[in-house]
Design an enzyme around this catalytic site. Structure first.
Site, PDB file in Angstrom:
ATOM      1  N   CYS A 210      55.507  14.648  -0.788  1.00  0.00           N
ATOM      2  CA  CYS A 210      56.378  15.188   0.440  1.00  0.00           C
ATOM      3  C   CYS A 210      57.698  15.068   0.009  1.00  0.00           C
ATOM      4  O   CYS A 210      58.063  15.714  -1.024  1.00  0.00           O
ATOM      5  CB  CYS A 210      56.056  14.593   1.777  1.00  0.00           C
ATOM      6  SG  CYS A 210      56.929  15.291   3.186  1.00  0.00           S
TER       7      CYS A 210
ATOM      8  N   HIS B 215      50.309  14.811   2.721  1.00  0.00           N
ATOM      9  CA  HIS B 215      50.050  13.460   2.715  1.00  0.00           C
ATOM     10  C   HIS B 215      48.851  12.944   2.369  1.00  0.00           C
ATOM     11  O   HIS B 215      48.023  12.916   3.386  1.00  0.00           O
ATOM     12  CB  HIS B 215      50.789  12.841   4.038  1.00  0.00           C
ATOM     13  CG  HIS B 215      52.416  12.745   4.205  1.00  0.00           C
ATOM     14  ND1 HIS B 215      53.175  11.829   3.887  1.00  0.00           N
ATOM     15  CD2 HIS B 215      53.026  13.645   4.755  1.00  0.00           C
ATOM     16  CE1 HIS B 215      54.326  12.086   4.053  1.00  0.00           C
ATOM     17  NE2 HIS B 215      54.123  13.152   4.749  1.00  0.00           N
TER      18      HIS B 215
ATOM     19  N   GLU C 269      47.642  10.055   1.817  1.00  0.00           N
ATOM     20  CA  GLU C 269      47.456   8.609   2.424  1.00  0.00           C
ATOM     21  C   GLU C 269      46.819   8.227   3.718  1.00  0.00           C
ATOM     22  O   GLU C 269      46.418   7.485   4.264  1.00  0.00           O
ATOM     23  CB  GLU C 269      48.713   7.855   1.981  1.00  0.00           C
ATOM     24  CG  GLU C 269      49.975   8.295   2.971  1.00  0.00           C
ATOM     25  CD  GLU C 269      50.957   9.310   2.420  1.00  0.00           C
ATOM     26  OE1 GLU C 269      51.987   9.299   2.958  1.00  0.00           O
ATOM     27  OE2 GLU C 269      50.495  10.116   1.823  1.00  0.00           O
TER      28      GLU C 269
END
EC number: 6.3.5.2
Length: 527
Positions: free
Chosen positions: A81, A176, A178
């Site tokens: 990002c 993202h 994660e």
């Protein structure tokens, strides 16, 4: 020596998830502020570097940038990002404030064949294009890639959703990976860490114990250590690890402020003093705490009094141990990250009775933090491997001020006695009632559960007589991160069983209610 992934934090709320996902792949990862020095990066000797997301805009002046050494370290770099945007801008590309923002789920089309995404997809279009379901959260977007980069993925509103420089092994993704919402996120991070960086997956808790024991012995030598033992998970695991490393050189001070759960003091002493052979000084300071809390009704004032009194009692006991040179604390990795990365900890008031911040200076002791590299789930895993019972290691969170913030208004010994008995019945029942669909106890299916004492009386009828007694509220929530929470839909027969037992077994309580408030708008604890 473990391979290490360096994560530079640009302020994302989910940076810690990056480290956790990588550790789940058995690779050591550490989070540090984005503005570390070039010298720090060289000395760290990372196997790979990840630039996190963040709330700022690369298009504005005076917003964070990655140290130049990141791109000169000769190791793979992944920008996530904001991390992708600053990578693009710093390496000669162009970033623009997007007119069409992307927040939430998005479908990304993989482009070209890159080592980062090759073979990773959620589904394919009829034309055979690989598609990914990802989580976006950005306004800015890359308009032009730096020289040497190729397009790796795109969406309709973000033509450059990911980019790759296969020669230098630099990669950027606008989404993202994660977060669990990105379905293939774990596969992406593992691809980067294990395949592209070539990190060895040797971060195992068994190895960690051996290394930690060796490091503690080297650090402490033949000197003595003192630890404030609260009975909570962190201090308990720290005590078990230190005892394995240095044995009788460790002395624990267990302060009983009179606001613990039923039989908790006896359980702590039995576990550590009797079973593990740890030297524990048990200080019953309940009278002092109750005296200081008399007449106090404000929740924050109660917290401050309990915290300050704990410091005073611990300081007095520690001062008697003239041979102690070290103060051990159960600090865990999220505390370290917040303190170093965002400076939040310095602004926090004392929130728990086992927070002994400031004591190293007062007592002239050196600080020892054996758990400072571990996340909470890793601390629990370590505790089990050290021989602590799972019932202790995996029990629900308990606030530092104990029952002091579960008794609304003024704290009285009478109220605490009633509450701990009601709470014990609730917890025991949650452990014994099994959900048929999951075959798990309702204790394991809830994230936190407890009873709250309400200092109001209600009219009741027991036998042929009228009663006028106190009210207890039950609270049970389910959550992943404790930032938000849903009230637990406990079975009615379980709630009825708990209510019946409390009213019949705890004299002084004639009404039980169940809290069905979520967070937000309510908090998990009542005070």
């Amino acid at each position: 020596m473990h391979d290490k992934i360096l994560i530079l934090d640009f302020g994302s709320q989910v940076t810690q998830l990056i480290a956790r996902r990588i550790r789940e792949a058995h690779v050591l990862s550490e989070i540090h502020p984005h503005d570390v020095s070039d010298e720090f990066i060289r000395d760290f000797k990372p196997t790979g570097i990840i630039l996190s997301g963040g709330p700022n805009s690369v298009t504005e002046t005076d917003t964070p940038r990655a140290p130049q050494a990141v791109f000169e370290a000769g190791v793979p770099v992944l920008g996530i990002c904001y991390g992708m945007q600053t990578m693009a801008e710093q390496l000669g590309g162009k970033v623009d404030s997007g007119h069409l923002r992307e927040f939430g789920y998005a479908e990304v089309r993989a482009r070209n064949h890159t080592s980062f995404l090759d073979g990773i997809q959620d589904f394919a279009t009829p034309e055979g294009h690989g598609m990914l379901k990802v989580w976006m959260s950005h306004g800015d977007k890359v308009l032009e890639m730096p020289q040497g980069f190729q397009l790796m993925a795109s969406t309709e509103s973000c033509p450059i959703a990911a980019m790759a420089d296969e020669t230098r092994h630099f990669y950027g993704v606008q989404w993202h990976p994660e977060v669990t919402h990105t379905v293939q996120g774990r596969a992406m991070l593992e691809r980067f860490v294990l395949k592209i960086c070539g990190a060895k997956p040797d971060w195992e808790m068994g190895n960690y114990i051996d290394e930690a024991v060796e490091n503690i012995r080297k650090q402490v030598g033949d000197e003595h250590v003192i630890l404030g033992l609260s009975g909570g998970v962190d201090s308990s695991v720290a005590a078990a690890l230190l005892h394995r490393a240095i044995g009788d050189q460790l002395t624990c001070v267990f302060v009983d402020h009179g606001l613990l759960r039923l039989n908790e003091a006896e359980q702590v002493m039995s576990m550590f003093a009797d079973n593990l052979g740890v030297k524990v000084i048990h200080v019953d300071a309940s009278e002092a705490f109750m005296s200081k809390l008399k007449g106090v009704t404000d929740p924050e004032a109660k917290r401050k009094i309990i915290g300050a009194e704990f410091v005073e009692v611990f300081q007095t006991e520690a001062g008697k141990l003239t041979d102690a040179k070290w103060l051990a604390q159960g600090t865990i990795y999220p505390d370290v990250i917040e303190s170093a990365g965002k400076g939040k900890k310095a602004a926090h008031t004392i929130k728990s009775h086992h927070n002994v911040g400031g004591l190293p200076e007062t007592l002239n002791l050196k600080l020892l933090e054996p758990l400072r590299e571990l996340f909470k789930d890793e601390v629990r895993e370590l505790g089990v491997k050290l021989g602590l019972p799972p019932s202790m290691v995996y029990r629900h969170p308990f606030p530092g001020p104990g029952l002091g913030v579960r008794i609304l208004g003024e704290v009285k010994r009478e109220y605490a006695d009633l509450l701990r008995r009601a709470d014990a019945i609730f917890i025991e029942s949650l452990r014994t009632f099994i959900d048929k669909d999951t075959d798990k106890s309702w204790y394991d299916l809830t994230s936190q559960a407890f009873a709250v004492f309400l200092p109001v009386k209600s009219v009741g009828v027991m036998g042929d007589g009228r009663t006028y007694e106190y009210v207890v509220a039950l609270r049970a929530v389910q959550t992943l991160d404790f930032m938000t929470a849903h009230w637990a839909h406990l079975p009615h027969d379980l709630l009825g069983h708990v209510s019946n037992r409390i009213i019949n077994e705890v004299r002084g309580i004639n009404r039980v209610v169940y809290d069905i408030s979520g967070k937000p708008p309510a908090t998990i604890e009542w005070e």
